[in-house]
Structures are given as C-alpha cells and as structure tokens.
Design an enzyme around this catalytic site. Structure first.
Site, PDB file in Angstrom:
ATOM      1  N   GLU A   1      28.897  47.753  71.819  1.00 21.44           N
ATOM      2  CA  GLU A   1      29.155  48.963  71.020  1.00 21.44           C
ATOM      3  C   GLU A   1      29.962  49.888  71.915  1.00 21.44           C
ATOM      4  O   GLU A   1      29.432  50.454  72.866  1.00 21.44           O
ATOM      5  CB  GLU A   1      27.839  49.631  70.607  1.00 21.44           C
ATOM      6  CG  GLU A   1      26.904  48.762  69.786  1.00 21.44           C
ATOM      7  CD  GLU A   1      27.357  48.543  68.359  1.00 21.44           C
ATOM      8  OE1 GLU A   1      28.330  49.197  67.932  1.00 21.44           O
ATOM      9  OE2 GLU A   1      26.759  47.702  67.687  1.00 21.44           O
TER      10      GLU A   1
ATOM     11  N   CYS B   1      30.128  58.834  69.968  1.00 17.45           N
ATOM     12  CA  CYS B   1      31.190  57.836  69.781  1.00 17.45           C
ATOM     13  C   CYS B   1      31.813  57.935  68.395  1.00 17.45           C
ATOM     14  O   CYS B   1      32.942  57.522  68.191  1.00 17.45           O
ATOM     15  CB  CYS B   1      30.634  56.437  70.011  1.00 17.45           C
ATOM     16  SG  CYS B   1      29.213  56.090  68.954  1.00 17.45           S
TER      17      CYS B   1
HETATM   18  P1  NAD Z   1      30.023  53.626  80.655  1.00 20.08           P
HETATM   19  O1  NAD Z   1      30.707  52.428  80.127  1.00 20.08           O
HETATM   20  O2  NAD Z   1      30.577  54.292  81.853  1.00 20.08           O
HETATM   21  O3  NAD Z   1      28.498  53.298  81.025  1.00 20.08           O
HETATM   22  C1  NAD Z   1      27.611  52.746  80.071  1.00 20.08           C
HETATM   23  C2  NAD Z   1      26.498  52.005  80.807  1.00 20.08           C
HETATM   24  O4  NAD Z   1      27.086  50.870  81.445  1.00 20.08           O
HETATM   25  C3  NAD Z   1      25.823  52.815  81.911  1.00 20.08           C
HETATM   26  O5  NAD Z   1      24.450  52.505  81.943  1.00 20.08           O
HETATM   27  C4  NAD Z   1      26.523  52.304  83.174  1.00 20.08           C
HETATM   28  O6  NAD Z   1      25.736  52.449  84.340  1.00 20.08           O
HETATM   29  C5  NAD Z   1      26.700  50.842  82.818  1.00 20.08           C
HETATM   30  N1  NAD Z   1      27.758  50.136  83.563  1.00 20.08           N
HETATM   31  C6  NAD Z   1      28.855  50.637  84.159  1.00 20.08           C
HETATM   32  N2  NAD Z   1      29.556  49.652  84.763  1.00 20.08           N
HETATM   33  C7  NAD Z   1      28.892  48.492  84.502  1.00 20.08           C
HETATM   34  C8  NAD Z   1      29.130  47.132  84.833  1.00 20.08           C
HETATM   35  N3  NAD Z   1      30.175  46.756  85.549  1.00 20.08           N
HETATM   36  N4  NAD Z   1      28.246  46.221  84.394  1.00 20.08           N
HETATM   37  C9  NAD Z   1      27.173  46.571  83.648  1.00 20.08           C
HETATM   38  N5  NAD Z   1      26.890  47.851  83.310  1.00 20.08           N
HETATM   39  C10 NAD Z   1      27.746  48.800  83.733  1.00 20.08           C
HETATM   40  O7  NAD Z   1      29.906  54.628  79.418  1.00 20.08           O
HETATM   41  P2  NAD Z   1      29.354  56.102  79.449  1.00 20.08           P
HETATM   42  O8  NAD Z   1      30.371  56.977  80.101  1.00 20.08           O
HETATM   43  O9  NAD Z   1      27.948  56.096  79.927  1.00 20.08           O
HETATM   44  O10 NAD Z   1      29.286  56.431  77.874  1.00 20.08           O
HETATM   45  C11 NAD Z   1      30.366  56.925  77.137  1.00 20.08           C
HETATM   46  C12 NAD Z   1      31.021  55.823  76.352  1.00 20.08           C
HETATM   47  O11 NAD Z   1      30.071  55.165  75.517  1.00 20.08           O
HETATM   48  C13 NAD Z   1      32.092  56.337  75.420  1.00 20.08           C
HETATM   49  O12 NAD Z   1      33.211  55.504  75.499  1.00 20.08           O
HETATM   50  C14 NAD Z   1      31.449  56.233  74.055  1.00 20.08           C
HETATM   51  O13 NAD Z   1      32.344  56.103  72.981  1.00 20.08           O
HETATM   52  C15 NAD Z   1      30.610  55.017  74.218  1.00 20.08           C
HETATM   53  N6  NAD Z   1      29.547  54.978  73.234  1.00 20.08           N
HETATM   54  C16 NAD Z   1      29.639  54.070  72.230  1.00 20.08           C
HETATM   55  C17 NAD Z   1      28.655  54.039  71.242  1.00 20.08           C
HETATM   56  C18 NAD Z   1      28.726  53.059  70.099  1.00 20.08           C
HETATM   57  O14 NAD Z   1      27.712  52.872  69.445  1.00 20.08           O
HETATM   58  N7  NAD Z   1      29.866  52.442  69.841  1.00 20.08           N
HETATM   59  C19 NAD Z   1      27.572  54.920  71.319  1.00 20.08           C
HETATM   60  C20 NAD Z   1      27.520  55.821  72.367  1.00 20.08           C
HETATM   61  C21 NAD Z   1      28.505  55.853  73.323  1.00 20.08           C
END
Ligand code: NAD
Length: 481
Positions: A247, A281
């Site tokens: 997502e 999002c």
């Molecule tokens: P992010 O991708 O930076 O981090 C998300 C999670 O992934 C965190 O727990 C982070 O520690 C982890 N992560 C980071 N690198 C990783 C790796 N290499 N392997 C595994 N895990 C890893 O996102 P964010 O800044 O926390 O959140 C914002 C983003 O989330 C925005 O792009 C937003 O649109 C998206 N989002 C999407 C939805 C949806 O349902 N489509 C919902 C909420 C947020």
C-alpha cells in the site's frame, strides 16, 4: 520520557545489540521516548518465537481467535484516551483527530475483523462425482511494516486480520511513531494472548525492516509506506515468492465539475486536502476545477482554509497540528520552492506559521495553495505528503480525466457533481483503486482498499484482507460409488 522495548515471545526486552533510537514529539521537539534500534538478530529471535507458537495458534478455530480479537478491542477501548494522547504526542496531529480517527479505528479494526471472521462461509464447488472444498489455511508468519501517518490505525488494520486467520505476527512500526504499537503490545500482553503469537520489533527500516523482509521463514509481507521503499521491499521479497501486499503513495485528484454543490461540500473538500496536515495517502492534493466555476470555488476554498486553527496539537480547537518531523517539513518546503521555480503562484500559506511558547520550534507549516502550475509539473505530480495543494482548471471532462491520470500514482480520487451518473462514468475512466463521489474517506471496512500503478499491489479490507492473510487450499473429494 519513556523507555520502550521490543515485545518478543511474550516478553518486553531490549534489542540484542542494546542500541537505541531517540523519539521526539515533532510539535515541541521534546524527546518523549527511547526505542530499541533492533537488528537482524532480533528479527531472528521473533521468528523463532513465532515458529514455537504457530501450530497451536493455527489449531484454534476461527471463532476462538475472533474471541481474542474482541478481548484486544475491549482492552484498547479501555485505553482509548491514552491511544489518542500518545498518537498526538508522537505525530503532532490534533488530539480531536487522534480520537475521532486513530483511536476509534484502532478499536474498530479488531472488532470488525472479529465479526467478519465469524461470518466466513464455506466455499464449495460440487461436481457430478466429487466435492471441492476450498479452505483458508494460515500462511504462517506475517511480517507487518507500517508508516507514521496513522500509526495504530494502520498497524491494527494488518494485525487483526493476520491473527484471526491463524498467522503469527512480527510487526515493525515506523521508527518515528513507536508509542501506540507499544501500547498494543501491552494490551496483547495484558489480555494474555499466547506468547510468540504477536511480536513487535522496533528499529530503522533499512536494517530492522529490511531484515524482516529478507528472513526466509517469514511467509508474508504486508507493507504500507512510500513507493520508493515499496520497490525495495518488493525486490527483496519477490525471489522468495512471499505473499506480498504493498500500500504505497498517492497524488490524488479532486475533480470538481461545473454543477458541483460547492457551498455544501466545501468543508469536505478542504478536509480532503488538509486532513492530518495533508499526511494521508488519500488526500486530494491536486484539485481540478471546471473553468466556469474556478473563481467562485477558489473564493470559498480560501475562506474555509482561513478558518482552520493551527496550533498546539493537544488543544481541542486545533485543526492543523505539526508535520511528522523537521526533516519532513524541509521536504515540504523544498516543494514549495520548487513550485515557485516551476512558475506557480502561492495564494495562501507557503511558510511556517508564527507560533509561541513550547510549540514555537515545532514542525508546523501553513495550509498552502498553489495555482498557475502546469499539471505535468513536478510539484503537481510528485507526492509531497504535506499541507500543500495545487489547483488546475479544465474545460471538458476528458481533459479532467487526462490530468487526473497523468501521474505515476493511482491510489484514489474524488469527484464532486450533482450528476452522480456522470460521476460514476468518470470514475470508471480513472486509473485508481478507489473513487469517492461527493464524499471523501467515507470508509466501509468491507470494501477493497488499495491502489494501482505506483500506488501499490493488492487489496486489503474486508474479505480481501482475510483472503490475503490466508492460503487457499482446494480439497477435491471423489464421491464413493
Ligand atoms: P516509508 O516508506 O519511509 O516507511 C514505511 C515503513 O517502512 C517504516 O516502518 C520504515 O521504517 C520501513 N522501511 C523503510 N525502509 C525499509 C526497508 N528497506 N525495508 C523494510 N522496511 C523499510 O514511509 P513513511 O514515510 O513512513 O510513510 C509515508 C508514506 O506512506 C507516504 O508515501 C504515504 O503515501 C504512504 N502511505 C500509504 C498508505 C496506503 O494505504 N496506500 C497509507 C499510509 C501511508
């Protein structure tokens, strides 16, 4: 300031390397917690805990597991106000939002999936000479990775269906928002869920999160976060053929047709742009308005924005709190500067507000509206994930559809029109997983949730989640003659 531990095999423990990460309240820059900076070793320990408990958890009936979900929901509900307060402190979001959206949904997610699991029906396909029974088996160990914008809301959206379908869980919340994940672990511990069924490991994404995705014995990855991270997760998980749901980000269009009832809907349109400081999002960050109503829409839109109070997230009257961090604030600001370079005109906001007292140095940014940009510009097509919207005019519906579809994202859209049939016909032409007509974020938890293109792969929600968190097996039994 509190010290948070991992929760592995029914115990709250430090990371094996003893390293920690400081956690801050972004509205005040106060240090509010220290969390473990876990490594691959902690993930291995959590996997071992899951392995030891997974067969007894899987043997329970779905009704017995639903009972556990209800117990968790009851206990979360007892701590409702605490959830809201922690969420507000951790993210900087307004307390009213943390109550009405975050705390409410976190409780409801457990109740909803408990009820839904009880309603699951047998799937059978009868032949002349045999009966096919399709059963849902647990997948095994589920790795759940979540972002910071709706911390417990999104974590519970994954934990509840994963548990009820008989999986053991390892959760890795965002390192920026560990508080309510820890509260969930306390709740799960207090209700007495068998040890090893739910494990929580805190840490950075590129070490702890990556180790979770790479562990060969974790059978399923449910990831919510940014598109760039989603690519890395998909690349690591794909060669191991893990079940995966992604997502990801969005750049959602809000399409306002010439017959839209602007007066009645303006507050909802503003909400769709700026809820949670634009850090949802699904937020409509590109507003496409029919040229014939552009001026009147803009007047109403700016009037409604100007009534939104920015301030202390713990103040009941605050409508806009702080962004998640100073680093994110700088990213948002850089997009506003980019917009100026791309020829955009900032007609409201565009700067940090003047705030006093303990929030004077917080990561606040004014709600910002930019006009005059090409719809293909970077500002208008890249995800900013802050309180910044661009407005574009269109003169016919095909034009609006083309603008809406012109980004790499495909998460959601909203359409505002009195002609709902026309709205539905436009919706079908949009490359998105979800479309709202005359509403936004109007959620029925049974419907499929997810995006297309760079917004993700797979659907969560209702039976779609129950199916994702289970492995379908068909058993074909030949009738004895
Ligand atoms: P992010 O991708 O930076 O981090 C998300 C999670 O992934 C965190 O727990 C982070 O520690 C982890 N992560 C980071 N690198 C990783 C790796 N290499 N392997 C595994 N895990 C890893 O996102 P964010 O800044 O926390 O959140 C914002 C983003 O989330 C925005 O792009 C937003 O649109 C998206 N989002 C999407 C939805 C949806 O349902 N489509 C919902 C909420 C947020």
């Amino acid at each position: 300031m509190i010290v948070i531990n991992n929760y592995v095999n029914g115990e709250f423990i430090e990371s094996t390397n003893g390293c920690t990460i400081d956690n801050f309240n972004p509205a005040t820059n106060e240090k509010i917690a220290i969390i473990p900076q876990s490594s691959a070793k902690d993930i291995i320990n959590a996997v071992d805990a899951c392995k030891a408990s997974k067969s007894s958890w899987a043997k329970l009936t779905i009704h017995e597991r639903a009972e556990w979900l209800d117990k968790i929901a009851d206990e979360l509900n007892n701590r409702f106000e605490e959830i809201a307060t922690l969420e507000s402190l951790d993210t900087g979001k307004p307390i009213s939002l943390a109550r009405n959206v975050d705390a409410t949904r976190s409780v409801n997610n457990f109740r909803f999936f408990a009820d839904l699991a009880r309603k699951m029906k047998k799937t059978q396909f009868e032949m002349n000479d045999a009966m096919n029974n399709v059963i849902n088996k647990p997948v095994g160990i589920a790795g759940l990775i979540t972002p910071w914008n709706l911390p417990l809301y999104l974590l519970s959206w994954k934990v509840a269906p994963a548990l009820v379908m008989g999986n053991c869980v390892i959760a890795k919340p965002s390192e920026l928002t560990p508080m309510t994940a820890n509260l969930l672990a306390e709740v799960i511990h207090n209700v007495g869920l068998p040890k090893g069924v739910f494990n929580l490991v805190h840490g950075y994404g590129n070490s702890c999160g990556q180790a979770l995705v790479e562990h060969p014995d974790i059978n399923l990855i449910s990831f919510t976060g940014g598109t760039a991270t989603g690519k890395i997760v998909a690349k690591s998980a794909a060669p191991m053929f893990k079940k995966i749901s992604l997502e990801l980000g969005g750049k959602n269009a809000t399409i306002i047709l010439d017959d839209a009832d602007i007066i009645s809907n303006i507050d909802n349109i503003v909400k769709s742009a700026f809820l949670n400081q634009g850090q949802v999002c699904l937020c409509g960050s590109r507003i496409l308005v029919h040229e014939s109503i552009y001026n009147s829409f803009l007047k109403q839109f700016l009037k409604s924005i100007s009534t939104m109070k920015i301030g202390d997230p713990l103040d009941e009257n605050t409508k806009l709190g702080s962004l998640i961090s100073n680093e994110h604030l700088e990213k948002v600001e850089s997009y506003v500067n980019l917009a100026k370079n791309e020829g955009g005109e900032i007609i409201i906001g565009g700067k940090r507000p003047n705030l006093n007292g303990k929030i004077s140095e917080g990561a606040f940014f004014e709600p910002t509206v930019i006009v005059g940009l090409n719809h293909n510009s970077r500002t208008a097509t890249e995800e900013i994930f802050g309180p910044v919207v661009t407005i574009h005019q269109f003169n016919d519906i095909e034009d609006a559809i083309n603008i809406a579809n012109c980004t790499k994202y495909g998460l959601a859209a909203s359409i505002w029109t009195e002609d709902t049939k026309l709205g539905e016909s436009i919706a079908k032409k949009l490359d998105t997983g979800m479309v709202w007509i005359n509403c936004w974020l109007h959620r029925d938890l049974r419907v499929p949730f997810g995006g297309v293109k760079s917004s993700g792969v797979g659907r969560e929600g209702g039976f779609y989640s129950l199916e994702f968190f289970s492995e379908l097996q068909n058993i074909c039994t030949f009738f004895n003659s």
